[in-house]
Write a protein that holds these residues in place. Structure first.
Motif, PDB file in Angstrom:
ATOM      1  N   TYR A  25       6.293  -5.115   5.967  1.00  0.00           N
ATOM      2  CA  TYR A  25       5.909  -5.330   4.983  1.00  0.00           C
ATOM      3  C   TYR A  25       6.929  -5.706   3.857  1.00  0.00           C
ATOM      4  CZ  TYR A  25       3.261  -4.400   0.432  1.00  0.00           C
ATOM      5  OH  TYR A  25       2.375  -4.479  -0.788  1.00  0.00           O
ATOM      6  N   SER A  26       6.631  -6.649   3.037  1.00  0.00           N
ATOM      7  CA  SER A  26       7.413  -6.929   1.886  1.00  0.00           C
ATOM      8  C   SER A  26       6.708  -7.515   0.653  1.00  0.00           C
ATOM      9  CB  SER A  26       8.491  -8.072   2.587  1.00  0.00           C
ATOM     10  OG  SER A  26       9.382  -8.395   1.233  1.00  0.00           O
ATOM     11  N   ASP A  27       6.721  -6.685  -0.501  1.00  0.00           N
ATOM     12  CA  ASP A  27       6.417  -7.281  -1.472  1.00  0.00           C
ATOM     13  C   ASP A  27       7.523  -6.905  -2.658  1.00  0.00           C
ATOM     14  OD1 ASP A  27       4.958  -7.651  -3.963  1.00  0.00           O
ATOM     15  OD2 ASP A  27       3.689  -5.773  -3.923  1.00  0.00           O
ATOM     16  N   ASP A  28       8.239  -8.150  -2.668  1.00  0.00           N
ATOM     17  CA  ASP A  28       9.189  -8.437  -3.604  1.00  0.00           C
ATOM     18  C   ASP A  28       9.182  -9.485  -5.050  1.00  0.00           C
ATOM     19  OD1 ASP A  28      11.872  -8.575  -4.894  1.00  0.00           O
ATOM     20  OD2 ASP A  28      12.892  -8.770  -2.965  1.00  0.00           O
ATOM     21  N   ARG A  29       9.372  -9.063  -6.174  1.00  0.00           N
ATOM     22  CA  ARG A  29       9.004  -9.986  -7.031  1.00  0.00           C
ATOM     23  C   ARG A  29      10.340 -10.007  -7.887  1.00  0.00           C
ATOM     24  NH1 ARG A  29       3.103 -10.281  -8.787  1.00  0.00           N
ATOM     25  NH2 ARG A  29       1.912  -9.502  -7.101  1.00  0.00           N
ATOM     26  N   SER A  30      11.291  -9.664  -7.263  1.00  0.00           N
ATOM     27  CA  SER A  30      12.633  -9.793  -8.132  1.00  0.00           C
ATOM     28  C   SER A  30      13.129 -10.979  -8.676  1.00  0.00           C
ATOM     29  CB  SER A  30      13.638  -8.951  -7.451  1.00  0.00           C
ATOM     30  OG  SER A  30      13.848  -9.627  -6.231  1.00  0.00           O
ATOM     31  N   ASP A  31      12.628 -11.961  -7.993  1.00  0.00           N
ATOM     32  CA  ASP A  31      13.049 -13.383  -8.425  1.00  0.00           C
ATOM     33  C   ASP A  31      11.855 -14.431  -7.630  1.00  0.00           C
ATOM     34  OD1 ASP A  31      14.124 -14.416  -5.678  1.00  0.00           O
ATOM     35  OD2 ASP A  31      15.993 -13.507  -6.141  1.00  0.00           O
ATOM     36  N   GLY A  32      11.793 -15.584  -8.025  1.00  0.00           N
ATOM     37  CA  GLY A  32      11.026 -16.613  -7.495  1.00  0.00           C
ATOM     38  C   GLY A  32      10.805 -16.878  -5.888  1.00  0.00           C
ATOM     39  N   ALA A  33      12.038 -16.701  -5.407  1.00  0.00           N
ATOM     40  CA  ALA A  33      12.246 -17.110  -3.771  1.00  0.00           C
ATOM     41  C   ALA A  33      11.706 -15.606  -3.198  1.00  0.00           C
ATOM     42  CB  ALA A  33      13.860 -17.228  -3.486  1.00  0.00           C
ATOM     43  N   ALA A  34      12.078 -14.489  -3.759  1.00  0.00           N
ATOM     44  CA  ALA A  34      11.690 -13.347  -3.063  1.00  0.00           C
ATOM     45  C   ALA A  34      10.166 -13.317  -3.202  1.00  0.00           C
ATOM     46  CB  ALA A  34      12.210 -12.162  -3.626  1.00  0.00           C
ATOM     47  N   LEU A  35       9.386 -13.591  -4.280  1.00  0.00           N
ATOM     48  CA  LEU A  35       7.951 -13.735  -4.367  1.00  0.00           C
ATOM     49  C   LEU A  35       7.439 -14.828  -3.361  1.00  0.00           C
ATOM     50  CD1 LEU A  35       5.425 -12.957  -5.808  1.00  0.00           C
ATOM     51  CD2 LEU A  35       6.018 -14.694  -7.552  1.00  0.00           C
ATOM     52  N   VAL A  36       7.920 -15.846  -3.218  1.00  0.00           N
ATOM     53  CA  VAL A  36       7.311 -16.877  -2.089  1.00  0.00           C
ATOM     54  C   VAL A  36       7.558 -16.239  -0.830  1.00  0.00           C
ATOM     55  CG1 VAL A  36       7.841 -19.219  -1.256  1.00  0.00           C
ATOM     56  CG2 VAL A  36       7.974 -18.854  -3.602  1.00  0.00           C
ATOM     57  N   ARG A  37       8.589 -15.717  -0.469  1.00  0.00           N
ATOM     58  CA  ARG A  37       8.816 -14.951   0.702  1.00  0.00           C
ATOM     59  C   ARG A  37       7.625 -13.851   1.088  1.00  0.00           C
ATOM     60  NH1 ARG A  37      14.493 -15.986  -0.389  1.00  0.00           N
ATOM     61  NH2 ARG A  37      14.535 -13.998  -0.941  1.00  0.00           N
ATOM     62  N   SER A  38       7.353 -13.208  -0.158  1.00  0.00           N
ATOM     63  CA  SER A  38       6.690 -12.199  -0.093  1.00  0.00           C
ATOM     64  C   SER A  38       4.936 -12.783   0.325  1.00  0.00           C
ATOM     65  CB  SER A  38       6.407 -11.344  -1.439  1.00  0.00           C
ATOM     66  OG  SER A  38       7.579 -10.724  -1.501  1.00  0.00           O
ATOM     67  N   LEU A  39       4.830 -13.916  -0.608  1.00  0.00           N
ATOM     68  CA  LEU A  39       3.506 -14.464  -0.213  1.00  0.00           C
ATOM     69  C   LEU A  39       3.528 -14.783   1.246  1.00  0.00           C
ATOM     70  CD1 LEU A  39       1.063 -16.244  -1.180  1.00  0.00           C
ATOM     71  CD2 LEU A  39       2.709 -18.362  -1.057  1.00  0.00           C
ATOM     72  N   TYR A  40       4.426 -15.424   1.984  1.00  0.00           N
ATOM     73  CA  TYR A  40       4.417 -15.906   3.291  1.00  0.00           C
ATOM     74  C   TYR A  40       4.329 -14.424   4.148  1.00  0.00           C
ATOM     75  CZ  TYR A  40       3.884 -20.384   2.294  1.00  0.00           C
ATOM     76  OH  TYR A  40       3.348 -21.798   1.701  1.00  0.00           O
ATOM     77  N   ASN A  41       5.041 -13.531   3.852  1.00  0.00           N
ATOM     78  CA  ASN A  41       4.846 -12.213   4.367  1.00  0.00           C
ATOM     79  C   ASN A  41       3.485 -11.771   4.593  1.00  0.00           C
ATOM     80  OD1 ASN A  41       4.903  -8.812   4.036  1.00  0.00           O
ATOM     81  ND2 ASN A  41       6.435  -9.705   5.542  1.00  0.00           N
ATOM     82  N   ALA A  42       2.913 -11.907   3.237  1.00  0.00           N
ATOM     83  CA  ALA A  42       1.452 -11.376   3.442  1.00  0.00           C
ATOM     84  C   ALA A  42       0.519 -12.402   4.217  1.00  0.00           C
ATOM     85  CB  ALA A  42       0.963 -11.368   1.731  1.00  0.00           C
TER      86      ALA A  42
END
Length: 160
Positions: A25-42
């Protein structure tokens, strides 16, 4: 070749192997790239409500059920992000994120997509409760040829 064999084994012979390879599980909103990676993790974890929640304007998306059904045949998904260049504008910080996505469907077919996500956060210092975190403002992706490493656009631009 090896990946297709592993996928076939996961889907038909040993489905428990696939379940064991679910990403952490990854839910990281620290920057735009991390948020997009979190989207695809979900999406990879089939947590479609979480994926849907990352978008700021739900009216620009299909309804939740249609959104989730759009990923029903997705077995695996992988994302690569490029260089993010943050830009401030009128009390908001925009972080355009160049991306390439590789997905594999239940039939074992690979699909590649490339484009840009624009993430946005209102200035945290001027927000009042409830706090609104970094969200995806827009996304423009098109199906493209792979491989993943060469499909990432060089740059994305914030909205004008």
């Amino acid at each position: 070749m090896y990946q297709r064999l592993l996928l076939a084994l996961c889907l038909f012979a040993y489905p428990a192997i696939c379940a064991a390879q679910e990403p952490a599980y990854s839910d990281d909103r620290s920057d735009g790239a991390a948020l997009v990676r979190s989207l695809y993790n979900a999406i990879a974890r089939k947590e479609y409500a979480r994926a849907y929640s990352y978008f700021s304007d739900k009216s620009a998306l299909a309804d939740y059920r249609t959104f989730a059904e759009g990923y029903a045949d997705t077995v695996t998904v992988e994302v690569k992000t490029g260089t993010v260049t943050p830009e401030g504008a009128a009390g908001s910080l925009y972080m355009p994120v160049p991306v390439a996505v590789r997905s594999v469907d239940k039939a074992g077919k690979e699909h590649f997509f490339a484009g840009c996500y624009v993430t946005r956060m209102a200035d945290a210092a001027i927000q009042e409760p409830p706090f609104t975190p970094l969200l995806i403002d827009s996304a423009e992706l098109e199906e493209t040829d792979g491989p993943l490493d060469t499909a990432v656009p060089a740059k994305c631009h914030p909205p004008s």
